[in-house]
Design a protein around this motif. Structure first.
Motif, PDB file in Angstrom:
ATOM      1  N   ASP A  12       0.920  -1.223  -0.105  1.00 30.43           N
ATOM      2  CA  ASP A  12       0.191   0.013   0.019  1.00 30.43           C
ATOM      3  C   ASP A  12       0.751   1.164  -0.082  1.00 30.43           C
ATOM      4  O   ASP A  12       0.534   2.297  -0.500  1.00 30.43           O
ATOM      5  N   THR A  13       1.836   1.373   0.752  1.00 30.00           N
ATOM      6  CA  THR A  13       2.657   2.489   0.964  1.00 30.00           C
ATOM      7  C   THR A  13       3.445   2.640  -0.378  1.00 30.00           C
ATOM      8  O   THR A  13       3.749   3.575  -0.944  1.00 30.00           O
ATOM      9  N   ARG A  14       3.973   1.745  -1.032  1.00 26.30           N
ATOM     10  CA  ARG A  14       4.730   1.891  -2.452  1.00 26.30           C
ATOM     11  C   ARG A  14       3.821   2.348  -3.251  1.00 26.30           C
ATOM     12  O   ARG A  14       3.974   3.331  -4.300  1.00 26.30           O
ATOM     13  N   ARG A  15       2.459   2.005  -3.413  1.00 24.41           N
ATOM     14  CA  ARG A  15       1.462   2.369  -4.416  1.00 24.41           C
ATOM     15  C   ARG A  15       1.259   3.864  -4.273  1.00 24.41           C
ATOM     16  O   ARG A  15       1.053   4.500  -5.060  1.00 24.41           O
ATOM     17  N   ILE A  16       1.129   4.299  -2.895  1.00 27.80           N
ATOM     18  CA  ILE A  16       0.530   5.606  -2.507  1.00 27.80           C
ATOM     19  C   ILE A  16       1.974   6.482  -3.009  1.00 27.80           C
ATOM     20  O   ILE A  16       1.495   7.818  -3.599  1.00 27.80           O
ATOM     21  N   MET A  17       2.904   6.361  -2.662  1.00 32.23           N
ATOM     22  CA  MET A  17       4.083   7.115  -2.944  1.00 32.23           C
ATOM     23  C   MET A  17       4.409   6.978  -4.334  1.00 32.23           C
ATOM     24  O   MET A  17       4.535   8.121  -5.100  1.00 32.23           O
ATOM     25  N   ALA A  18       4.142   5.982  -5.154  1.00 29.98           N
ATOM     26  CA  ALA A  18       4.169   6.017  -6.687  1.00 29.98           C
ATOM     27  C   ALA A  18       3.072   6.796  -7.297  1.00 29.98           C
ATOM     28  O   ALA A  18       3.572   7.609  -8.169  1.00 29.98           O
ATOM     29  N   GLU A  19       2.095   6.641  -6.751  1.00 30.36           N
ATOM     30  CA  GLU A  19       0.910   7.761  -7.079  1.00 30.36           C
ATOM     31  C   GLU A  19       1.260   9.272  -7.017  1.00 30.36           C
ATOM     32  O   GLU A  19       1.283   9.938  -7.938  1.00 30.36           O
ATOM     33  N   ASP A  20       1.771   9.556  -5.841  1.00 26.06           N
ATOM     34  CA  ASP A  20       2.499  11.047  -5.785  1.00 26.06           C
ATOM     35  C   ASP A  20       3.685  11.141  -6.799  1.00 26.06           C
ATOM     36  O   ASP A  20       3.489  12.269  -7.552  1.00 26.06           O
ATOM     37  N   ARG A  21       4.525  10.200  -7.200  1.00 28.12           N
ATOM     38  CA  ARG A  21       5.392  10.668  -8.084  1.00 28.12           C
ATOM     39  C   ARG A  21       5.002  10.851  -9.566  1.00 28.12           C
ATOM     40  O   ARG A  21       5.310  11.628 -10.232  1.00 28.12           O
ATOM     41  N   ARG A  22       3.744   9.927 -10.112  1.00 27.09           N
ATOM     42  CA  ARG A  22       3.219  10.255 -11.169  1.00 27.09           C
ATOM     43  C   ARG A  22       2.412  11.435 -11.061  1.00 27.09           C
ATOM     44  O   ARG A  22       2.440  12.068 -12.285  1.00 27.09           O
ATOM     45  N   ALA A  23       1.760  12.000 -10.129  1.00 25.95           N
ATOM     46  CA  ALA A  23       0.966  13.182 -10.372  1.00 25.95           C
ATOM     47  C   ALA A  23       1.852  14.326 -10.483  1.00 25.95           C
ATOM     48  O   ALA A  23       1.341  15.233 -10.950  1.00 25.95           O
ATOM     49  N   GLU A  24       2.956  14.476  -9.705  1.00 25.54           N
ATOM     50  CA  GLU A  24       3.824  15.324  -9.841  1.00 25.54           C
ATOM     51  C   GLU A  24       4.429  15.679 -11.286  1.00 25.54           C
ATOM     52  O   GLU A  24       4.726  17.154 -11.662  1.00 25.54           O
ATOM     53  N   ARG A  25       4.804  14.501 -12.027  1.00 25.01           N
ATOM     54  CA  ARG A  25       5.220  14.880 -13.348  1.00 25.01           C
ATOM     55  C   ARG A  25       6.674  15.477 -13.276  1.00 25.01           C
ATOM     56  O   ARG A  25       7.007  16.057 -14.223  1.00 25.01           O
ATOM     57  N   ARG A  26       7.510  15.253 -12.320  1.00 23.98           N
ATOM     58  CA  ARG A  26       8.934  15.968 -11.980  1.00 23.98           C
ATOM     59  C   ARG A  26       9.687  15.162 -10.673  1.00 23.98           C
ATOM     60  O   ARG A  26       8.700  14.465 -10.156  1.00 23.98           O
ATOM     61  N   PRO A  27      10.729  15.257 -10.657  1.00 23.58           N
ATOM     62  CA  PRO A  27      11.378  14.477  -9.486  1.00 23.58           C
ATOM     63  C   PRO A  27      10.553  14.926  -8.339  1.00 23.58           C
ATOM     64  O   PRO A  27      10.552  16.161  -8.178  1.00 23.58           O
ATOM     65  N   VAL A  28      10.301  14.065  -7.252  1.00 21.02           N
ATOM     66  CA  VAL A  28       9.620  14.214  -6.139  1.00 21.02           C
ATOM     67  C   VAL A  28      10.624  13.882  -5.016  1.00 21.02           C
ATOM     68  O   VAL A  28      11.281  13.057  -4.979  1.00 21.02           O
ATOM     69  N   ARG A  29      10.741  14.913  -4.144  1.00 16.81           N
ATOM     70  CA  ARG A  29      11.407  14.494  -2.798  1.00 16.81           C
ATOM     71  C   ARG A  29      10.526  13.754  -1.784  1.00 16.81           C
ATOM     72  O   ARG A  29       9.540  14.557  -1.282  1.00 16.81           O
ATOM     73  N   GLN A  30      10.780  12.667  -1.378  1.00 17.63           N
ATOM     74  CA  GLN A  30       9.994  11.967  -0.571  1.00 17.63           C
ATOM     75  C   GLN A  30      10.743  11.699   0.545  1.00 17.63           C
ATOM     76  O   GLN A  30      11.655  11.015   0.574  1.00 17.63           O
ATOM     77  N   ILE A  31       9.895  11.653   1.722  1.00 21.64           N
ATOM     78  CA  ILE A  31      10.574  11.277   3.212  1.00 21.64           C
ATOM     79  C   ILE A  31       9.673  10.352   3.798  1.00 21.64           C
ATOM     80  O   ILE A  31       8.608  10.922   4.012  1.00 21.64           O
ATOM     81  N   LEU A  32      10.027   9.104   4.372  1.00 16.18           N
ATOM     82  CA  LEU A  32       9.084   8.178   4.962  1.00 16.18           C
ATOM     83  C   LEU A  32       9.545   7.978   6.465  1.00 16.18           C
ATOM     84  O   LEU A  32      10.868   7.436   6.745  1.00 16.18           O
ATOM     85  N   LEU A  33       8.851   8.345   7.398  1.00 15.63           N
ATOM     86  CA  LEU A  33       9.294   8.311   9.003  1.00 15.63           C
ATOM     87  C   LEU A  33       8.165   7.388   9.298  1.00 15.63           C
ATOM     88  O   LEU A  33       7.121   7.498   9.373  1.00 15.63           O
ATOM     89  N   GLY A  34       8.820   6.399  10.250  1.00 17.92           N
ATOM     90  CA  GLY A  34       8.136   5.527  10.951  1.00 17.92           C
ATOM     91  C   GLY A  34       8.571   4.561  11.692  1.00 17.92           C
ATOM     92  O   GLY A  34       9.671   4.152  11.830  1.00 17.92           O
ATOM     93  N   ASP A  35       7.523   3.936  12.580  1.00 17.62           N
ATOM     94  CA  ASP A  35       7.937   2.636  13.335  1.00 17.62           C
ATOM     95  C   ASP A  35       7.430   1.564  12.369  1.00 17.62           C
ATOM     96  O   ASP A  35       6.183   1.198  12.396  1.00 17.62           O
ATOM     97  N   PHE A  36       8.449   0.704  11.677  1.00 17.77           N
ATOM     98  CA  PHE A  36       8.085  -0.498  10.981  1.00 17.77           C
ATOM     99  C   PHE A  36       7.711  -1.578  11.522  1.00 17.77           C
ATOM    100  O   PHE A  36       7.269  -2.823  11.113  1.00 17.77           O
ATOM    101  N   ASN A  37       8.214  -1.779  13.065  1.00 16.05           N
ATOM    102  CA  ASN A  37       7.980  -3.061  13.391  1.00 16.05           C
ATOM    103  C   ASN A  37       8.707  -4.270  12.904  1.00 16.05           C
ATOM    104  O   ASN A  37       8.209  -5.261  13.173  1.00 16.05           O
ATOM    105  N   ALA A  38       9.936  -4.036  12.281  1.00 13.09           N
ATOM    106  CA  ALA A  38      10.326  -5.098  11.776  1.00 13.09           C
ATOM    107  C   ALA A  38      11.846  -4.660  11.566  1.00 13.09           C
ATOM    108  O   ALA A  38      11.970  -3.359  11.305  1.00 13.09           O
ATOM    109  N   PRO A  39      12.869  -5.505  11.555  1.00 13.97           N
ATOM    110  CA  PRO A  39      14.202  -5.125  11.276  1.00 13.97           C
ATOM    111  C   PRO A  39      14.727  -4.945   9.891  1.00 13.97           C
ATOM    112  O   PRO A  39      13.847  -5.324   9.009  1.00 13.97           O
ATOM    113  N   PRO A  40      15.752  -4.067   9.602  1.00 16.02           N
ATOM    114  CA  PRO A  40      15.961  -3.914   8.051  1.00 16.02           C
ATOM    115  C   PRO A  40      16.048  -4.804   7.193  1.00 16.02           C
ATOM    116  O   PRO A  40      15.697  -4.828   6.061  1.00 16.02           O
ATOM    117  N   THR A  41      16.414  -6.012   7.547  1.00 15.98           N
ATOM    118  CA  THR A  41      16.752  -7.341   6.856  1.00 15.98           C
ATOM    119  C   THR A  41      15.352  -8.097   6.691  1.00 15.98           C
ATOM    120  O   THR A  41      15.282  -9.118   5.854  1.00 15.98           O
TER     121      THR A  41
END
Length: 287
Positions: free
Chosen positions: A192-221
């Motif tokens: 869901d997150t990737r879909r929403i962020m991709a929609e924002d990139r398509r809507a902007e029609r230019r390079p988009v600066r995106q920052i995701l902040l959060g508690d993911f409740n899982a390790p990086p691996t």
């Protein structure tokens, strides 16, 4: 001495930064004109309670102020939720006391105990020194903690704000992924997150600066997080974030779009104002 410099020196003295966090940026990045510095942080505030499980918002205000961040993503934010946080609006109060703009995105919004009182809400928030141009509360797949027989279903609580940082539009997202050992809900949430962020990139029609902040409740691996790293850079602060007393795992994240945001340095800040430790990062926004 400036607050930013003092904060960095405190963290260096604690052995948390080393050479990781640099002073405010002045060097040029890629593209025309100098890149724009931005300090961001993420912090699960545990509804205002520290590792001692005592509600103490003064303690958390001090911890947040010490980060000297321009933008902060918060998780586990109570808004007149109940006794545990003294029925206070933590989002509005933190914004007011830190003199920052605030956007709150509830995950749960329940009827009040007493008819006519404000609704009881719990969710995520973004604090910003920069004016919030727009805000949206997106749905993610969730397994409700308020339903006695929950099933995965779309529910709100994925907050997005658009900021103008020295003329540059920046999309900032605040999220809190599912905590259960079974990763299936997190798998759906990452999609869901990737879909929403991709929609924002398509809507902007230019390079988009995106920052995701959060508690993911899982390790990086964790396999369920792997798809995020296709478009985003994990800032890798160099230490664990949970539990705050003696942390053993990193589950709190700052992640940024690969082509439009550069990471200058990052660290985990040492504080017991919550059961998590905050992550702070110095970024460069490319023009």
């Amino acid at each position: 001495m400036s607050l930013r410099r003092r904060t960095v020196e405190v963290l260096v003295a604690a052995g948390l930064l080393g050479a990781a966090l640099a002073p405010p940026a002045t060097a040029a990045g890629h593209g025309p004109g100098p890149s724009v510095p931005l300090r961001v942080a993420t912090y699960n505030i545990h509804a205002g309670a520290g590792t001692d499980n005592v509600f103490d918002l003064d303690r958390q205000v001090a911890a947040l102020r010490a980060l000297d961040a321009d933008v902060i993503g918060l998780q586990e934010v109570d808004v007149r939720w109940g006794d545990r946080s003294e029925w206070r609006d933590l989002a509005a109060e933190l914004g007011r006391r830190l003199r920052m703009h605030v956007s709150f995105a509830p995950i749960y919004s329940l009827d009040p105990v007493v008819p006519g009182d404000p609704r009881r809400e719990f969710g995520v928030a973004v604090l910003s020194r920069y004016r919030i141009v727009s805000a949206e509360n997106h749905d993610l797949t969730r397994l409700s903690t308020q339903d006695p027989n929950p099933v995965p279903a779309p529910a709100p609580g994925f907050g997005e704000v658009v900021l103008k940082v020295r003329g540059l539009p920046v999309h900032v997202y605040a999220t809190h992924l599912d905590y259960r050992a079974d990763p299936s809900v997190r798998v759906a949430q990452v999609a869901d997150t990737r879909r929403i962020m991709a929609e924002d990139r398509r809507a902007e029609r230019r390079p988009v600066r995106q920052i995701l902040l959060g508690d993911f409740n899982a390790p990086p691996t964790a396999p369920e997080l792997a798809p995020l790293w296709k478009e985003l850079t994990d800032i890798e602060p160099g230490g664990p974030t949970y539990p705050a007393q003696d942390p053993v795992q990193r589950i709190d994240y700052v992640a940024v779009s690969k082509d439009t945001v550069r990471v200058r340095g990052a660290a985990v800040a040492e504080t017991l104002a919550s059961d998590h430790r905050p992550v702070v990062a110095d970024l460069l926004l490319r023009r």
